[in-house]
Design an enzyme around this catalytic site. Sequence first.
Site, mmCIF file in Angstrom:
data_model
loop_
_atom_site.group_PDB
_atom_site.id
_atom_site.type_symbol
_atom_site.label_atom_id
_atom_site.label_comp_id
_atom_site.label_asym_id
_atom_site.label_seq_id
_atom_site.Cartn_x
_atom_site.Cartn_y
_atom_site.Cartn_z
ATOM 1 N N ASP A 245 0.807 -1.223 0.000
ATOM 2 C CA ASP A 245 0.000 0.000 0.000
ATOM 3 C C ASP A 245 0.840 1.274 0.000
ATOM 4 O O ASP A 245 0.333 2.346 0.333
ATOM 5 C CB ASP A 245 -0.951 -0.001 1.204
ATOM 6 C CG ASP A 245 -0.214 0.041 2.539
ATOM 7 O OD1 ASP A 245 0.999 -0.229 2.552
ATOM 8 O OD2 ASP A 245 -0.862 0.342 3.564
ATOM 9 N N GLU A 246 2.107 1.181 -0.389
ATOM 10 C CA GLU A 246 2.962 2.370 -0.424
ATOM 11 C C GLU A 246 3.834 2.383 -1.673
ATOM 12 O O GLU A 246 4.382 1.347 -2.069
ATOM 13 C CB GLU A 246 3.874 2.421 0.803
ATOM 14 C CG GLU A 246 3.151 2.661 2.109
ATOM 15 C CD GLU A 246 4.113 2.677 3.286
ATOM 16 O OE1 GLU A 246 4.197 3.708 3.972
ATOM 17 O OE2 GLU A 246 4.775 1.653 3.515
#
Length: 374
Positions: free
Chosen positions: A70-71
Amino acid sequence: MLIIHGIVLAKSIPAKKYGIVTGESLLEARQKCPDIVIVPPNYNLYMNCSNAMVSIFKEYFPVIQRYSVDECFLDYTNMNKHFGSPIQFAHHIKEQIYKELGFTVNIGISNNKLLSKMASDFEKPHKVHTLYPYEIEEKMWPLPVGDLFMVGRATKAKLHKLGIYTIGELAKTDRNLLYSHMRSHGYLIHDYANGLESSSVKSASPKAKGIGNSTTISFDVEDARTAKLILLSLTETVCMRLRDSNMLAKVISINIKSKDFISMSHQIQLSQATDITNNIYISICKLFDEAWDKEPIRHLGVRVSMLTSNVNTQLSLFDCEKYEKLTALDESIDKIRNRYGRTSVIRASFLHSGIRPLNGGMPTEDYPVMSSIL
């Protein structure tokens, strides 16, 4: 009486207000918030969302570094003339992701990856934050030292013993004092507390050094048979990925965490690199028998490393026939699973066991919501 097993892998913003933290048991989380909603993880859903988000990034950015599921780090160098200021564009792409994919993102902006990551963790959700060097003293230094990247629970405890409670206090601490207590890690976190970090955004992923899978178990495993079944389910997925990568592994390792999350690891180096599930699982069982101290188990992991290409594999005359049979068996099973589903072929030992035959990594559940996103 309701018994809850497992640990918190991620917590929502409302849950965080109750003091719930990543890594604590679900029982502890329930005690802090009796009405908490516990949702099981699904890696497949997360990866589909992640891939969809990266597809949007690729419309704009030539250099994208995926840091985690998620980054991402994005290099905005020389992009102003195309899309305006970094802040303007951050708001634009944040809204595009929300409109097209249906979820929110936080965006951190700075001149290095450390500060942009720290900024992205400021107030959530759906926000854009900056953390340039001239803003460090105001925005970052007042934060608890545990909020600094690379300061985990153990490091935080050491810093507290030294009377260091904020990132600003860490930034102003003598580097030699930190080194005397934490060696080179003391230097690293001192640099980070002062916003010093110079790595570039790299789009190419480094060559994999190993392949692994692990699972947190929803109950205390107290017998070797159950533990070995779970290890087999992890070995199945690791070996499928190993063969899919056209690689062989020479080092096999396992990780065991007790119900108190005390971790132990054990590994072995094989005389011959392999990708055969049966051979690797035999080594896994041997490692488990040597390492397990009979404490109830809550987490198991399997990893293979020292990878080499499977091209021109050299075998002894005596191993050749057995190798060919086992290789043909694995190849046939892989083809069936890839065509008809990961659980189309399972080992009989999993029947009526209550244990998923392929564990860890990407579960096979289908989520209809994704059909409207991708």
